[in-house]
Write a protein that holds these residues in place. Structure first.
Motif, PDB file in Angstrom:
ATOM      1  N   UNK A 162      53.420 -16.115 109.860  1.00 56.73           N
ATOM      2  CA  UNK A 162      53.628 -16.592 108.487  1.00 56.73           C
ATOM      3  C   UNK A 162      52.975 -17.947 108.248  1.00 56.73           C
ATOM      4  N   UNK A 163      52.957 -18.806 109.261  1.00 61.94           N
ATOM      5  CA  UNK A 163      52.297 -20.107 109.083  1.00 61.94           C
ATOM      6  C   UNK A 163      50.807 -19.911 108.806  1.00 61.94           C
ATOM      7  N   UNK A 164      50.196 -18.923 109.466  1.00 60.26           N
ATOM      8  CA  UNK A 164      48.784 -18.628 109.219  1.00 60.26           C
ATOM      9  C   UNK A 164      48.568 -18.208 107.767  1.00 60.26           C
ATOM     10  N   UNK A 165      49.465 -17.362 107.262  1.00 63.12           N
ATOM     11  CA  UNK A 165      49.363 -16.946 105.858  1.00 63.12           C
ATOM     12  C   UNK A 165      49.435 -18.152 104.928  1.00 63.12           C
ATOM     13  N   UNK A 166      50.349 -19.064 105.207  1.00 63.01           N
ATOM     14  CA  UNK A 166      50.507 -20.243 104.354  1.00 63.01           C
ATOM     15  C   UNK A 166      49.258 -21.120 104.398  1.00 63.01           C
ATOM     16  N   UNK A 167      48.755 -21.402 105.599  1.00 61.18           N
ATOM     17  CA  UNK A 167      47.593 -22.278 105.723  1.00 61.18           C
ATOM     18  C   UNK A 167      46.346 -21.629 105.113  1.00 61.18           C
ATOM     19  N   UNK A 168      46.239 -20.310 105.224  1.00 60.29           N
ATOM     20  CA  UNK A 168      45.128 -19.609 104.571  1.00 60.29           C
ATOM     21  C   UNK A 168      45.215 -19.743 103.052  1.00 60.29           C
TER      22      UNK A 168
ATOM     23  N   UNK B 202      46.732 -22.099 101.391  1.00 51.89           N
ATOM     24  CA  UNK B 202      46.510 -23.497 101.006  1.00 51.89           C
ATOM     25  C   UNK B 202      45.023 -23.838 100.995  1.00 51.89           C
ATOM     26  N   UNK B 203      44.254 -23.159 101.834  1.00 49.20           N
ATOM     27  CA  UNK B 203      42.811 -23.401 101.841  1.00 49.20           C
ATOM     28  C   UNK B 203      42.175 -22.965 100.522  1.00 49.20           C
ATOM     29  N   UNK B 204      42.803 -21.979  99.884  1.00 46.39           N
ATOM     30  CA  UNK B 204      42.309 -21.484  98.596  1.00 46.39           C
ATOM     31  C   UNK B 204      42.918 -22.233  97.416  1.00 46.39           C
TER      32      UNK B 204
ATOM     33  N   UNK C 140      68.438 -12.843  90.294  1.00 43.37           N
ATOM     34  CA  UNK C 140      69.052 -12.601  88.983  1.00 43.37           C
ATOM     35  C   UNK C 140      69.728 -13.854  88.435  1.00 43.37           C
ATOM     36  N   UNK C 141      70.279 -14.669  89.329  1.00 42.97           N
ATOM     37  CA  UNK C 141      70.982 -15.886  88.898  1.00 42.97           C
ATOM     38  C   UNK C 141      70.040 -17.050  88.634  1.00 42.97           C
ATOM     39  N   UNK C 142      68.759 -16.877  88.908  1.00 43.70           N
ATOM     40  CA  UNK C 142      67.819 -17.982  88.748  1.00 43.70           C
ATOM     41  C   UNK C 142      67.862 -18.971  89.895  1.00 43.70           C
ATOM     42  N   UNK C 143      68.570 -18.621  90.962  1.00 46.66           N
ATOM     43  CA  UNK C 143      68.671 -19.508  92.121  1.00 46.66           C
ATOM     44  C   UNK C 143      67.482 -19.354  93.054  1.00 46.66           C
ATOM     45  N   UNK C 144      66.702 -18.284  92.885  1.00 46.80           N
ATOM     46  CA  UNK C 144      65.523 -18.050  93.722  1.00 46.80           C
ATOM     47  C   UNK C 144      64.440 -17.396  92.885  1.00 46.80           C
ATOM     48  N   UNK C 145      63.201 -17.694  93.247  1.00 50.80           N
ATOM     49  CA  UNK C 145      62.046 -17.007  92.685  1.00 50.80           C
ATOM     50  C   UNK C 145      61.444 -16.152  93.790  1.00 50.80           C
ATOM     51  N   UNK C 146      60.890 -14.988  93.416  1.00 44.93           N
ATOM     52  CA  UNK C 146      60.358 -14.078  94.424  1.00 44.93           C
ATOM     53  C   UNK C 146      58.928 -13.692  94.096  1.00 44.93           C
ATOM     54  N   UNK C 147      58.063 -13.786  95.120  1.00 46.46           N
ATOM     55  CA  UNK C 147      56.675 -13.352  94.991  1.00 46.46           C
ATOM     56  C   UNK C 147      56.391 -12.212  95.942  1.00 46.46           C
ATOM     57  N   UNK C 148      55.329 -11.481  95.684  1.00 47.98           N
ATOM     58  CA  UNK C 148      55.015 -10.291  96.471  1.00 47.98           C
ATOM     59  C   UNK C 148      54.004 -10.545  97.583  1.00 47.98           C
TER      60      UNK C 148
ATOM     61  N   UNK D  99      53.775 -16.531  96.164  1.00 44.01           N
ATOM     62  CA  UNK D  99      54.882 -17.411  96.558  1.00 44.01           C
ATOM     63  C   UNK D  99      54.459 -18.881  96.458  1.00 44.01           C
ATOM     64  N   UNK D 100      53.264 -19.181  96.922  1.00 44.60           N
ATOM     65  CA  UNK D 100      52.776 -20.556  96.860  1.00 44.60           C
ATOM     66  C   UNK D 100      52.591 -21.013  95.423  1.00 44.60           C
ATOM     67  N   UNK D 101      52.129 -20.115  94.558  1.00 40.64           N
ATOM     68  CA  UNK D 101      51.981 -20.465  93.146  1.00 40.64           C
ATOM     69  C   UNK D 101      53.332 -20.768  92.510  1.00 40.64           C
ATOM     70  N   UNK D 102      54.343 -19.974  92.845  1.00 40.41           N
ATOM     71  CA  UNK D 102      55.687 -20.227  92.308  1.00 40.41           C
ATOM     72  C   UNK D 102      56.237 -21.557  92.809  1.00 40.41           C
ATOM     73  N   UNK D 103      56.025 -21.837  94.095  1.00 40.52           N
ATOM     74  CA  UNK D 103      56.498 -23.106  94.654  1.00 40.52           C
ATOM     75  C   UNK D 103      55.790 -24.282  93.998  1.00 40.52           C
ATOM     76  N   UNK D 104      54.494 -24.141  93.775  1.00 47.23           N
ATOM     77  CA  UNK D 104      53.720 -25.203  93.127  1.00 47.23           C
ATOM     78  C   UNK D 104      54.217 -25.446  91.713  1.00 47.23           C
ATOM     79  N   UNK D 105      54.522 -24.372  91.003  1.00 44.60           N
ATOM     80  CA  UNK D 105      55.055 -24.518  89.643  1.00 44.60           C
ATOM     81  C   UNK D 105      56.338 -25.341  89.635  1.00 44.60           C
ATOM     82  N   UNK D 106      57.215 -25.072  90.593  1.00 47.92           N
ATOM     83  CA  UNK D 106      58.457 -25.842  90.671  1.00 47.92           C
ATOM     84  C   UNK D 106      58.193 -27.294  91.049  1.00 47.92           C
TER      85      UNK D 106
END
Length: 430
Positions: free
Chosen positions: A241-247, A249-251, A361-369, A374-381
């Motif tokens: 998963x760290x590889x996915x994240x760093x990849x 982030x490179x984009x 459903x409660x708005x306590x979490x956002x979910x990406x596919x 996921x990184x875009x959602x985190x960046x938005x927050x």
């Protein structure tokens, strides 16, 4: 006959079991300790008036902490024996509970080893957290008159299908339990389909998690030391998963001055993840080298410590939950919500399916596919203070709303014990 064949097969596999322990010890030397306990030999002196609870590893131990406190309050004259299966689970138990409980490994499921365990600790009753079903263990407890319960039980569709393939062995084990307290109706239905009896829904005890005040303060102190820069946490990340994240982030780089914090789930991977970060040309500062103040020119802070996840959540502005980006089923997101940290999860949540659904459903979490989403959602927050604050408040409300499972378990347990055991053999709750 079927269980006898299983026992013979287990004995034949013993060299492979020992090889497994040895290989794990190459990366995690603590696997070399307490080998005698793996086969049911203990140095502790046997006593009576014991309540036994089994929590396989870190997540189950942390989930069990409020239940252990409730058990001690309800049966103050009894000692608690907490068993686990991994060194990290054992270390977490020692950190959270100290010497208030007896900590040991549960032996592997050899009939003789489980009999030695029961003779050694003489439990009045036993509790297995979440999904731990061992045919010989259940049979020995039943033969010895030890009521045995599956607590905070969860069973994903994937796991249920796996048990179905071994139904001839699994169903007698599920049926042999004195009772099962399930997290959700879906979990209960799958357990009943596998032969479980006396199954009831009590909710998820992980919602009863209370963030340790000292750890929250520690994280807040770190936050203050870092100043106003944004902080993105990748919590309990799993292999790949760290590889996915760093990849990703490179984009799509993070907002300017954002500090990335990565906390791998397993300590044996700390060096591996540090090397991965360095291979991308990023400056990595390890928690073991950090004084909690200045991070210098570091791009990434690596959480190579145990027992500080609550502090990392208190530090972060947004947390991506590990185990959800690849098919690991996700790690626990409730702890982040309880600290008020906005959560982003990936598509794989089968270990927390009901919790993830309710959190989204409660708005306590956002979910990406996938990781880019996921990184875009985190960046938005990270960029939108109002959205981030709304998600934090939703998380706090969500975590608070679903509390109470521990007391429901305790009440149901007292009722079951009153009917399961001979008069006087199990004390009433205080």
């Amino acid at each position: 006959m079927i269980r006898a064949l299983y026992s013979v097969l287990l004995w034949l596999l013993t060299p492979l079991v020992m090889l497994y322990l040895w290989r794990r010890s190459l990366k995690q030397p603590d696997y070399r300790k307490h080998w005698n306990e793996r086969w049911g030999f203990y140095g502790q002196r046997a006593r009576s008036r014991t309540i036994w609870l089994h929590a396989v590893s870190v997540g189950e131990v942390r989930a069990a902490a409020p239940l252990i406190k409730a058990l001690k309050d309800a049966w103050p004259a009894h000692r608690i024996v907490l068993t686990c299966m991994t060194p990290t689970g054992r270390a977490t138990a020692e950190e959270l509970l100290g010497d208030s409980v007896t900590i040991a490994y549960l032996p592997y499921d050899y009939a003789g080893a489980t009999r030695r365990f029961i003779r050694q600790f003489k439990p009045v009753f036993g509790l297995l957290m979440e999904t731990e079903i061992w045919p010989n263990l259940v049979a020995v407890c039943r033969a010895r008159g030890v009521p045995l319960f599956l607590v905070n039980a969860r069973l994903s569709a994937k796991s249920a299908a796996g048990y179905q393939r071994w139904r001839w062995l699994a169903s007698p084990a599920f049926a042999g339990l004195t009772g099962t307290f399930a997290q959700s109706a879906a979990d209960a239905e799958r357990i009943v389909a596998l032969g479980g009896q006396h199954v009831q829904v009590t909710g998820n005890v992980k919602f009863d998690f209370d963030p340790a005040p000292a750890k929250v303060v520690q994280g807040q102190d770190w936050r203050n030391a870092l100043g106003p820069r944004p902080v993105l946490l990748f919590a309990s990340s799993r292999e790949g998963e760290e590889t996915l994240l760093l990849d990703a982030l490179a984009q799509t780089p993070l907002p300017a001055h954002t500090l990335l914090v990565i906390v791998p789930r397993h300590p044996q991977r700390f060096d591996e993840v540090a090397a991965l970060i360095g291979s991308r040309g990023l400056r990595c500062l390890r928690r073991s080298e950090w004084n909690g103040q200045d991070i210098g020119e570091a791009d990434v802070l690596l959480g190579d410590s145990m027992g500080e996840l609550t502090a990392w959540y208190a530090l972060a502005d947004v947390a991506i939950i590990g185990g959800s980006l690849l098919p690991f089923g996700s790690q626990n997101m409730i702890e982040a919500c309880a600290v008020g940290t906005p959560v982003v999860i990936g598509p794989s949540t089968f270990n927390f399916a009901e919790t993830a659904r309710m959190a989204v459903e409660a708005g306590a979490a956002l979910q990406g596919q996938d990781m880019p989403t996921v990184l875009a959602l985190a960046t938005r927050l990270l960029l939108d203070t109002n959205d981030r604050q709304a998600a934090a408040e939703a998380g706090l409300h969500f975590a608070s709303l679903h509390r109470g499972a521990t007391q429901r378990v305790l009440s149901a347990l007292a009722t079951k014990l009153a009917h399961a055991a001979p008069t006087g053999s199990v004390p009433p709750t205080a």
